[in-house]
Design a protein around this motif. Structure first.
Motif, PDB file in Angstrom:
ATOM      1  N   LYS A 380       0.811  -1.214   0.000  1.00 42.61           N
ATOM      2  CA  LYS A 380       0.000   0.000   0.000  1.00 42.61           C
ATOM      3  C   LYS A 380       0.849   1.269   0.000  1.00 42.61           C
ATOM      4  CE  LYS A 380      -4.010  -0.543   1.173  1.00 42.61           C
ATOM      5  NZ  LYS A 380      -5.026  -1.200   1.879  1.00 42.61           N
ATOM      6  N   THR A 383       3.987   3.862  -3.059  1.00 39.10           N
ATOM      7  CA  THR A 383       3.346   4.642  -4.110  1.00 39.10           C
ATOM      8  C   THR A 383       4.310   4.935  -5.248  1.00 39.10           C
ATOM      9  OG1 THR A 383       3.855   6.557  -2.785  1.00 39.10           O
ATOM     10  CG2 THR A 383       1.613   5.757  -2.653  1.00 39.10           C
ATOM     11  N   GLU A 411      -1.533  -3.090  -4.429  1.00 46.30           N
ATOM     12  CA  GLU A 411      -2.409  -2.549  -3.389  1.00 46.30           C
ATOM     13  C   GLU A 411      -2.473  -1.025  -3.371  1.00 46.30           C
ATOM     14  OE1 GLU A 411      -1.248  -4.376   0.290  1.00 46.30           O
ATOM     15  OE2 GLU A 411      -1.378  -6.366  -0.608  1.00 46.30           O
ATOM     16  N   ASN A 412      -1.979  -0.356  -4.389  1.00 50.39           N
ATOM     17  CA  ASN A 412      -2.211   1.094  -4.438  1.00 50.39           C
ATOM     18  C   ASN A 412      -2.469   1.518  -5.868  1.00 50.39           C
ATOM     19  OD1 ASN A 412       0.125   2.269  -5.800  1.00 50.39           O
ATOM     20  ND2 ASN A 412       1.270   1.424  -4.076  1.00 50.39           N
ATOM     21  N   SER A 413      -2.971   2.747  -6.003  1.00 50.56           N
ATOM     22  CA  SER A 413      -3.464   3.142  -7.319  1.00 50.56           C
ATOM     23  C   SER A 413      -2.451   3.931  -8.134  1.00 50.56           C
ATOM     24  CB  SER A 413      -4.735   3.964  -7.160  1.00 50.56           C
ATOM     25  OG  SER A 413      -4.447   5.117  -6.417  1.00 50.56           O
ATOM     26  N   SER A 414      -1.281   4.235  -7.580  1.00 53.60           N
ATOM     27  CA  SER A 414      -0.353   5.069  -8.335  1.00 53.60           C
ATOM     28  C   SER A 414       0.803   4.271  -8.940  1.00 53.60           C
ATOM     29  CB  SER A 414       0.197   6.178  -7.440  1.00 53.60           C
ATOM     30  OG  SER A 414       0.780   5.612  -6.303  1.00 53.60           O
ATOM     31  N   SER A 415       0.792   2.962  -8.768  1.00 63.86           N
ATOM     32  CA  SER A 415       1.891   2.161  -9.303  1.00 63.86           C
ATOM     33  C   SER A 415       1.531   1.613 -10.678  1.00 63.86           C
ATOM     34  CB  SER A 415       2.190   0.999  -8.363  1.00 63.86           C
ATOM     35  OG  SER A 415       2.552   1.499  -7.121  1.00 63.86           O
TER      36      SER A 415
END
Lengths: 481, 433
Positions: A380, A383, A411-415
């Protein structure tokens, strides 16, 4: 097609060229594994109390574990009581100069093409050679010492730098990490230790050669590399073993620890005995390799050329803990006859802006099975992380298999994660193109395979790249699927 | 398969439910129950169900005491139909066939639609029942085979094109209490026939629903099947669908699965390409938000040579949702000259959403062209900037890009009414960003 088959047969019938043994007198432990054996190994090596405790703890947790069965490989049950866990070439005292080393041993290394003698200075490589289980000689120690670089056998490191060993041993691969790592932690007999102080760029390639010589023995070596802030080291590892009918176990552990701005490059050319063409004998290679990018901007790079072993179970991984740290994995895995390889990597992104790159090239021929198994896990808080993976497989012959098992967990949206894989054979049109230009079929295949693997081979240090290219050509020349 | 300790109670409860099934003496059902008991419910260490916490959810949310499917008071199904689409409608309410709402409009010589419970004892249905979908392979297939309440058998005669699509509607009414149902489907497309099959599941009410499907579809030589699944449940649906499509030589298949809502949605979707010169287009889209977990496990098994398969699954994850994709491609030793492609693309919109994807290739033949790719990322900053610099507000720009990303998966759908309906569903969902 008839010609193809003939050529294929030629390679498959090719003998293993490192299959000689040397009559070295060996100091061995009795067969089997128990607390007593662990104590025996520890006392043989005159180890301090804490290390013995550490081994015993590992042994006890190993007893509670079960052998992992998830890999895509098949082999008969290993009898862990039928293995000699300690075998050392007999010598009077630790050698200080090369002239004191057993001449038979020197011959061994000359056969391997790595001479420990002065001529090696020209190539500028410092070599630590591990035969059966014990490190026998380390070259260029003094020169490295001037810079503060410690490069020695593991037992020597335990004697002379216990504080470093104590601090970093098991910090990347805990003693109870997995079944084979726990086994190794209990019975490891030697290995290499390398420490690069702050800001030092190691002036030469460091290299270890592993060889299993005695029968019925398992080899359990341990490598620990620590790179302090801002340092750089390039490390090479090579392995061979004699031909034997029975299977031998090799369960090594490699730990890399990179501090802030440090960089470790670890290259392996693995050429253990793969078994004969009917799949008899060969090394079971169960290796745990892991690197920790502990500091920001650190970098760990794994390069491997896997051509040997009956079974390979090996996943060199990177834990990208520091922000902006970077992990790389370049691999060529070749399987022939009845070889089975299940290899790949694990990139765990923990720090922010971490990057990883995976390039895996599998080549399967004969009746072999070649699997890529990898995981990219973006946590998470990692990033803006980035991963690119590419796994290609080349099939030669219609009785082999190529398998890909990539796990991607984000588990995160910027990767950004990308993975791609292909499977194919050498095209008839490619061969035709070469033939047309007067390149014969064998040379054409070698050319195409080398081109296919080039992205990985170009990552290898010069001396190794030559050897790896030769190895590839030898195992595969002329095989048109 | 590792069974977790507390699932023993659950297994017993399910076995008791079996005791109340009217056909419990049936040999297939008893065998299936034995398989189920042997396999057990999947724990979190079971590789195939690692990311799909169905056992925990079943324990927590359901009691298996209730024997009979509950009555429903639904007055109209109009709202669940696809506008302007003339179709043969087959309705199941809480797993039971509803003759009131169902309507077959195609002539009898074009298509045979009958009650599967009757059909398994007559006609040709027994020949195909349980032929390819093995109860020993998955605990939920076994569970369904042991407990299935109702189902439909569809057969399209040779050399027949069914003009009007078949629309199967599953309504789960959980207004008053929980609903547990097990439904089956058996479809046989004879040589050179053609069919469009649409299956939609939907739910009413806020109680928990557990629904298993076991679906077997045979596509024989030269036949063509378009198969669309719409999973757009509003309620607390826990669903495990096991579907198997068996393709014979020269057959063509287009599939599309849309997953949008529900609690836990699992699709085990297998295609067996058991003939030469087959073509398969295998598409899927999951648009998730809230706490939905959608798990698509797909298998394309190339058994015979010279076939082509193309798989594309895309997902957009918002909120705390979780998308799981596992795509296996097998190319068996005989299946030379296979072309198999697979692609899985994902967009995560929040930091609390996750994606676990595992595209898997297993190849035993050398003369093949296979590739897979998967990505996970976010909307392209540059594209967003381009749109915004032209005066389009951020939300609209996002919606446009997401729509463009998602709409590609609608490609294999030929029926225009169906396509525009799906298109509407997707853009409606994505417009809120």
């Amino acid at each position: 097609m008839a010609k193809d088959n003939q050529v294929l047969e030629e390679i498959t019938s090719k003998e293993y060229e490192h299959g000689w043994t040397v009559n070295l007198e060996a100091d061995e432990s009795p067969k089997g594994l128990s607390e007593d054996i662990v104590r025996f190994i520890s006392s043989k090596k005159q180890e301090p109390e804490w290390l013995l405790e550490w081994r015993l703890k590992a042994f006890r947790s190993w007893q509670k574990m079960v052998e992992p069965k998830w890999a895509n490989v098949k082999y008969p049950e290993i009898n862990y009581q039928d293995i000699i866990y300690y075998s050392a070439p007999k010598q009077k005292a630790g050698p200080n100069k090369l002239s004191e080393v057993d001449p038979e041993l020197i011959k061994t290394f000359e056969k391997l093409g790595i001479s420990l003698t002065e001529q090696k200075r020209l190539t500028g490589i410092a070599v630590d050679a591990v035969i059966d289980s014990v490190s026998v000689a380390t070259t260029f120690k003094e020169k490295l010492g001037e810079l503060g670089v410690i490069f020695c056998s593991f037992s020597e490191a335990v004697r002379e730098h216990p504080e470093l060993v104590k601090k970093y041993l098991g910090s990347v691969v805990p003693m109870n990490d997995n079944y084979f790592a726990a086994l190794n932690s209990a019975v490891f007999s030697d290995g290499s230790f390398c420490y690069i102080p702050k800001g030092v760029r190691c002036p030469m390639e460091l290299s270890t050669y592993f060889r299993i010589n005695a029968a019925n023995t398992g080899q359990f070596e341990r490598t620990l590399i620590v790179a302090e802030e801002g340092s750089y080291v390039s490390y090479l590892e090579g392995c061979t073993a004699p031909m034997r009918d029975e299977n031998q176990l090799h369960a090594a552990v490699v730990e890399l620890y990179a501090m802030k701005d440090a960089q470790i490059k670890y290259s392996t050319v693995q050429n253990w005995y793969p078994g004969d063409k009917n799949g008899k004998g060969g090394i079971y290679n169960f290796v745990t390799k892991r690197g920790l990018c502990a500091g920001d901007h650190s970098k760990i790079s794994w390069t491997q050329v896997e051509t040997g072993s009956a079974i390979t179970w090996k996943y060199p991984s990177c834990i990208l803990k520091g922000d902006y740290s970077m992990g790389e994995f370049y691999s060529v895995a070749v399987t022939n006859n009845y070889q089975q390889a299940d290899t790949g990597t694990k990139m765990t992104h923990i720090g922010k802006n971490t990057r990883s790159r995976i390039v895996s090239k599998g080549i399967s021929a004969g009746k072999s099975q070649n699997s890529y198994r990898g995981q990219v896990h973006v946590m998470k808080r990692a990033t803006n992380s980035r991963n690119f993976s590419q796994c290609d497989s080349l099939l030669m012959g219609d009785k082999c298999g190529a398998h890909t098992f990539p796990y991607i967990d984000v588990e995160n949206s910027s990767s950004k994660i990308e993975h791609e894989a292909t499977t194919s054979k050498i095209g008839e049109d490619q061969i035709f193109y070469c033939l047309q230009r007067g390149i014969d079929e064998e040379a054409a295949v070698a050319l195409i395979v080398n081109g296919y693997a080039k992205e990985v081979l170009s990552q290898l240090p010069m001396e190794f790249a030559v050897e790896a290219q030769k190895l590839l050509a030898l195992t595969l020349e002329g095989s048109v699927g | 398969m590792s069974a977790i300790t507390s699932d023993i109670d659950l297994k017993e409860k399910i076995a008791q439910a079996f005791e109340q099934t009217p056909d419990r003496k049936n040999i297939q059902r008893t065998e299936a129950l034995q398989h189920f008991q042997k396999l057990g419910l999947p724990g979190n260490k079971t590789e195939e169900y690692r990311f799909f916490p169905i056992t925990r959810a079943l324990e927590k949310n359901f009691d298996f005491d209730q024997s009979n499917p509950i009555e429903s008071k639904i007055k109209s199904i109009y709202q669940f139909l696809i506008p302007d689409l003339e179709a043969n409608v087959i309705v199941f309410i809480n797993g039971i066939y509803s003759p009131v709402f169902s309507k077959v409009i195609s002539p009898e010589n074009e298509i045979i639609i009958s009650d599967l419970r009757k059909a398994v004892n007559q006609n040709e249905a027994p020949l195909y029942f349980e032929k390819y979908l093995k109860t020993s392979a998955d605990p939920f297939t076994a569970l369904n085979t042991a407990l299935w309440q109702d189902g439909v058998f569809i057969q399209v005669p040779a050399k027949t094109k069914v003009e009007k699509p078949v629309f199967i509607l599953h309504i789960n009414d959980a207004e008053k209490e929980q609903s547990i149902c097990h439904t089956r489907l058996l479809v046989v497309l004879e040589e050179e026939s053609e069919l469009t099959l649409i299956e939609r599941s939907t739910s009413i009410g806020t109680n928990n629903i557990f629904h298993t499907f076991a679906e077997e579809i045979l596509v024989k030589e030269n036949a063509t099947l378009d198969y669309v699944k719409i999973q757009n449940d509003e309620g607390k649906l826990h669903q495990v669908a096991n579907s198997l499509i068996h393709q014979s030589s020269k057959s063509k298949l287009n599939t599309f699965t849309l997953t949008m809502n529900g609690s836990l949605i699992r699709n085990n979707f297998n295609i067996a390409i058991d003939g030469e010169n087959c073509e398969s287009h295998f598409y899927g889209l999951y648009l998730l938000n809230g706490n939905t977990i959608a798990d698509n496990h797909t298998v394309v098994d190339h058994i015979k040579p010279n076939s082509f398969s193309n798989e594309l699954y895309k997902g957009v994850m918002d909120g705390n949702s979780k998308g799981v994709f596992n795509g296996k491609i097998f190319v068996r030793p005989n299946a030379q000259k296979t072309n198999a492609f697979q692609s899985n693309r994902n967009i995560l919109l929040t930091d609390t959403a996750t994606i676990n994807t595992k595209p898997q290739l297993e190849i035993w033949a050398d003369d093949v062209k296979c590739s897979h790719g998967c990505t996970s990322g976010q909307l392209d900053e540059e594209a967003l900037f381009y749109l915004r610099s032209r005066g389009i507000p951020l939300n609209n720009a996002k919606a446009m890009l997401l729509y463009a990303f998602a709409a590609e998966t609608l490609e294999p759908i030929k029926n225009t009414e169906l396509k525009s309906y799906l298109d509407g569903l997707i853009s409606q969902r994505l417009n809120k960003y």
